[in-house]
Enzyme design. Structure first.
Site, mmCIF file in Angstrom:
data_model
loop_
_atom_site.group_PDB
_atom_site.id
_atom_site.type_symbol
_atom_site.label_atom_id
_atom_site.label_comp_id
_atom_site.label_asym_id
_atom_site.label_seq_id
_atom_site.Cartn_x
_atom_site.Cartn_y
_atom_site.Cartn_z
ATOM 1 N N ALA A 62 -42.175 -53.012 -78.350
ATOM 2 C CA ALA A 62 -42.327 -54.319 -77.712
ATOM 3 C C ALA A 62 -41.909 -55.482 -78.603
ATOM 4 C CB ALA A 62 -43.771 -54.508 -77.251
ATOM 5 N N CYS B 225 -29.106 -53.588 -103.054
ATOM 6 C CA CYS B 225 -29.806 -54.457 -103.987
ATOM 7 C C CYS B 225 -30.878 -55.303 -103.304
ATOM 8 C CB CYS B 225 -28.813 -55.358 -104.725
ATOM 9 S SG CYS B 225 -27.466 -55.945 -103.717
#
Length: 461
Positions: free
Chosen positions: A195, A320
């Site tokens: 949802a 990263c």
């Protein structure tokens, strides 16, 4: 502050707020009880189920509410595998499925089952013929998302569903990203959604299981939700989820057209405004609100923080920016650039002015990050040199440093010369070949070296 991360969690829809508050007053009782309050709660639960089932395209008694989309995926996979255990313990998935699906696949393998992971092309699409070829007589279940969470690429569900049906294999579809935009094509046996992806409250998932699909819930069960989601339901959240799904679907066509135009603008202008950028994902077969691009010579985490300081909330699949220091499994499967990755996913109601301001600030933000990292100037042309091969030791350095070091020394080799980058960063396996594609140079290959891998590039121009 413009929020451009709706693919992670969409802002609550106003209808969700209204329905949640109303249900807190009327739907707090146990819907399994026969007293007045319980009957009132049961009516709310039944109405929510009918509303959600209509949007999914299934019967109300085929749909269960779960505590999350992840729970729906785990329970759907486990239940389908359990129901077809006499057929076998083989699962087919695409390589770009949500991590919840891949984690379930890993668990199956650890328990003695087998998994086939079907690859994708550079746009993130599976080949239906290749998917069908992965189906075996002992295949208990196949899983394929309707659209990718990171790139928005829409999969050929109708074709794959037809092939699975012909092979007698049920197909589970993760429709979390797409269900708010429209119905899923026919051909699925199980469907899941979440949802908070369409503006409903977090903590509500959907699991639909077609009649006739063999399904055996795993673990302890009770009488609630057909045994597929035991425990007391969060009825106010379920009511809000169903009401908001109906509301967003009513707005979907108009809002999709508007957001697609804004995304098309981003896709066209980012490569023109920022040098050395790769826009990833399918150019046309995609959700209307998602665009993903990757920037050479950029630390993804630094880029996201810089954009956040400018007032823009976006996300990234760069290694990263993750705790694992590995690139996104989606970008890895596609074989595209992973460093400096940015996903922009526009929420409903996103303003054109905010998109324009994003395009105004992005070039300066990228340039600033590159300058901080000492990246080479995009305008600097290779001058040519005398060395036939240059070895760059980037061991112990993380993305995007290995590729930056490659670019810095590339002008020291003549045409035909080689540069080998030594790296122990998994992202280099994607980013060095991607650098070659973007620069028109030849990627020779990789070899194991002490402490890591050597990636070799040949200069062709």
């Amino acid at each position: 502050m413009p929020y451009f991360d709706a693919a992670s969690a969409a802002p609550p829809h106003p209808v969700a707020r209204q329905a949640l508050l109303a249900a807190l007053d009327e739907g707090w009782a146990d819907p399994a009880r026969l007293h007045r309050e319980g009957r009132r709660a049961r009516l709310l639960l039944d109405a929510a189920r009918e509303t959600a089932a209509e949007a999914v395209g299934c019967r109300p008694d085929e749909l269960s509410f779960t505590p999350s989309g992840t729970r729906a995926l785990h329970d759907g996979i486990a239940g389908a595998l359990g129901g077809r255990r006499r057929t076998g313990r083989h699962l087919v998935v695409s390589a770009v499925e949500h991590s919840a699906v891949l984690h379930a696949a890993d668990a199956l393998e650890a328990d003695g089952g087998s998994v086939t992971r079907v690859g994708v092309d550079r746009t993130g699409l599976v080949d239906p013929a290749e998917y069908a070829a992965a189906l075996r007589p002992d295949t208990a279940l196949a899983a394929l998302q309707s659209a990718n969470h990171e790139t928005g690429t829409e999969q050929p569900l109708a074709e794959v569903g037809s092939l699975c049906r012909a092979a007698g294999v049920p197909l589970l579809v993760d429709a979390a990203q797409s269900l708010g935009w429209g119905p899923v094509p026919e051909g699925w046996s199980l469907l899941t959604a979440s949802a908070h992806k369409w503006g409903g409250p977090a903590g509500v998932g959907l699991l639909a299981v077609r009649k006739g699909t063999r399904f055996s819930p795993r673990g302890p069960v009770d009488e609630r939700e057909g045994g597929r989601a035991p425990g007391f339901p969060d009825l106010p959240a379920i009511v809000a989820a169903a009401a908001s799904l109906r509301a967003v679907r009513a707005e979907a066509d108009a809002e999709a057209a508007r957001l697609r135009a804004l995304v098309d603008r981003i896709r066209a202008r980012v490569p023109a405004l920022v040098p050395d950028v790769e826009v990833v994902g399918h150019p046309s077969r995609r959700l209307p609100h998602i665009v993903t691009f990757s920037c050479l010579y950029v630390d993804g985490e630094a880029l996201l923080h810089a954009l956040d300081r400018e007032g823009f909330s976006v996300s990234s699949g760069s290694s990263c920016t993750s705790s694992t220091l590995e690139p996104s499994h989606v970008l890895r499967a596609m074989g595209v650039l992973s460093e400096g990755n940015v996903r922009v996913s526009l929420p409903r109601g996103a303003l054109e002015a905010d998109v324009e301001r994003f395009l105004e600030v992005l070039p300066g933000v990228v340039s600033g990050v590159r300058q901080h990292l000492g990246a080479p100037s995009a305008a600097a042309a290779p001058a040519g040199g005398a060395a036939e091969e240059v070895v760059v030791d980037a061991l112990g350095k993380r993305c995007p440093i290995p590729v930056i070091e490659l670019a810095k020394v590339f002008d020291r080799v003549p045409v035909g010369g080689l540069v080998t980058v030594l790296s122990d960063d998994e992202a280099a396996r994607l980013d060095v070949p991607a650098w070659c594609d973007m620069r028109g140079q030849e990627y020779v290959g990789e070899r194991v070296v002490e402490g890591g891998v050597g990636y070799t590039v040949r200069r062709v121009s």
